[in-house]
Design an enzyme around this catalytic site. Structure first.
Site, mmCIF file in Angstrom:
data_model
loop_
_atom_site.group_PDB
_atom_site.id
_atom_site.type_symbol
_atom_site.label_atom_id
_atom_site.label_comp_id
_atom_site.label_asym_id
_atom_site.label_seq_id
_atom_site.Cartn_x
_atom_site.Cartn_y
_atom_site.Cartn_z
ATOM 1 N N HIS A 172 -2.886 16.768 -4.732
ATOM 2 C CA HIS A 172 -2.916 16.015 -5.995
ATOM 3 C C HIS A 172 -4.359 15.723 -6.386
ATOM 4 C CE1 HIS A 172 -3.170 12.886 -2.933
ATOM 5 N NE2 HIS A 172 -3.426 11.951 -3.845
ATOM 6 N N ASP A 180 -0.423 12.617 -0.028
ATOM 7 C CA ASP A 180 -0.102 11.197 -0.227
ATOM 8 C C ASP A 180 1.306 11.068 -0.797
ATOM 9 O OD1 ASP A 180 -2.711 10.929 0.456
ATOM 10 O OD2 ASP A 180 -3.359 9.900 -1.374
ATOM 11 N N HIS A 218 -6.408 13.305 -6.814
ATOM 12 C CA HIS A 218 -7.135 12.079 -6.500
ATOM 13 C C HIS A 218 -8.432 12.480 -5.809
ATOM 14 C CE1 HIS A 218 -3.739 8.821 -6.645
ATOM 15 N NE2 HIS A 218 -4.344 8.998 -7.815
ATOM 16 N N ASP A 247 -10.256 11.547 -3.373
ATOM 17 C CA ASP A 247 -10.391 11.739 -1.920
ATOM 18 C C ASP A 247 -9.821 13.083 -1.459
ATOM 19 O OD1 ASP A 247 -7.935 10.459 -2.614
ATOM 20 O OD2 ASP A 247 -7.632 9.707 -0.584
ATOM 21 N N HIS A 248 -9.016 13.740 -2.291
ATOM 22 C CA HIS A 248 -8.396 15.012 -1.899
ATOM 23 C C HIS A 248 -9.046 16.251 -2.526
ATOM 24 C CE1 HIS A 248 -4.903 13.016 0.080
ATOM 25 N NE2 HIS A 248 -5.392 12.024 -0.642
ATOM 26 N N HIS A 271 4.240 10.190 -5.161
ATOM 27 C CA HIS A 271 3.002 9.401 -5.133
ATOM 28 C C HIS A 271 2.868 8.708 -6.493
ATOM 29 C CE1 HIS A 271 -0.826 8.240 -3.601
ATOM 30 N NE2 HIS A 271 -1.571 9.155 -4.176
HETATM 31 ZN ZN ZN Z 1 -5.466 9.885 -0.668
HETATM 32 ZN ZN ZN Z 2 -3.621 9.777 -3.717
#
Ligand code: ZN
Ligand code: ZN
Length: 306
Positions: free
Chosen positions: A62, A211, A64, A66-67, A140
């Site tokens: 996804h 997530d 986001h 951090d990914h 998520h």
């Molecule tokens: Zn995450």
């Molecule tokens: Zn996330």
């Protein structure tokens, strides 16, 4: 063929001294599949000594930060290393625009081709000769996919003595039977591959959730998986917060692994608030015994089942 799973980053949202941002590398023979691509992933790859020139697919769960924020740095590092092989990137809607903006603003040149596959629906993501990757819609706070890597079944073990007993001469005829072809003998008899080999052998299956809250389709999607890599951002005492933020707790991840009848469970995406994860292990093991909590650079081998 060997399969090694290396946890390059096991933090959720914020990196810590011990944990880098999410990325899991599955290496099958000479090929790599990377699930999520957190910041500084290329440094983690240097430390893990996994190389930058192998056949590579990157699967993003996804959009986001951090990914996905590891993508620009990783691509540039690989270009500086003069990578030649193409890289395939799979991810939800937005991944094309994200990479286009980066390339336009940073103006970096690549030495290799990047093929981007934007996924608008769940289903088969790629169908290779020996394995598939399938996506399921997870649960998520933004559209997010869980991925399942599954090897195709392998032919049963070949028994030369059976072939000899049936009068099949060694050489091309054996090779045909080993590749699943039916043989017609000079006297008209038909020899089937099953006549000279053991039962079809199962491939290995790895599921990576990204997530997510627990979701209804998981048990079917991950059924019988050798390894479930499930996020557990918060421990059970923060179940309410996990629900609001679209995450899972160790007990929930363990329930999912149990429902899927998985063989093993590794928890990852640990919130920066935890330096000690023994509580995660305790909570998960009450429900699913073969559970562990990932650390950066944890490396697992998945042997071929007989
Ligand atoms: Zn995450
Ligand atoms: Zn996330």
């Amino acid at each position: 063929m060997s399969i090694h799973v290396t946890f390059l980053g096991t933090a959720g949202a914020i990196p810590t001294n011990q944990r880098s941002l999410p990325a899991v590398l599955v290496q099958r023979g000479n090929e790599q599949l990377m699930f999520d691509c957190g910041e500084a992933v290329q440094r983690q790859m240097v430390k893990a000594k996994v190389g930058f020139h192998k056949k590579l697919k990157i699967l993003i769960t996804h959009m986001h930060g951090d990914h996905v924020l590891g993508l620009p740095g990783l691509l540039q590092t690989m270009a500086l290393m003069d990578r030649q092989k193409p890289v395939q990137i799979y991810g939800p809607v937005g991944v094309v625009q994200f990479l286009k903006c980066l390339q336009e603003t940073l103006q970096f040149a690549l030495t290799f081709e990047v093929e981007i596959h934007e996924l608008s629906a769940p289903g088969i993501v790629c169908d290779e000769e020996e394995y598939t990757v399938t996506a399921a819609l997870s649960n998520h706070v933004v559209p997010s996919f869980a991925y399942c890597f599954a090897e195709k079944p392998r032919a049963g073990r070949f028994h030369p003595e059976k072939a000899k007993a049936l009068g099949v001469a060694e050489g091309q005829a054996w090779s045909k039977l080993q590749h699943g072809e039916t043989l017609t003998m000079a006297d008209g008899r038909k020899i089937q591959p099953a006549d000279v080999s053991g039962p079809i052998r199962k491939g290995r299956k790895i599921v990576y959730t990204g997530d997510t809250r627990p979701f209804a389709e998981f048990a079917g999607f991950a059924a019988g998986a050798d390894l479930v890599i499930h996020e557990a951002t918060f421990d059970d005492s923060l179940a309410e917060k996990a629900l609001v933020d679209g995450h899972s707790t160790p007990s929930q991840a363990a329930e999912e692994a149990k429902a899927a009848d998985a063989k093993s469970l590794v928890l990852t995406h640990v919130s920066a608030r935890y330096t000690d994860t023994s509580i995660f292990l305790e909570q998960a093991k009450k429900i699913f015994t073969n559970a562990s909590v990932a650390e950066d650079f944890l490396k697992l081998e998945l042997p071929l089942p007989e």
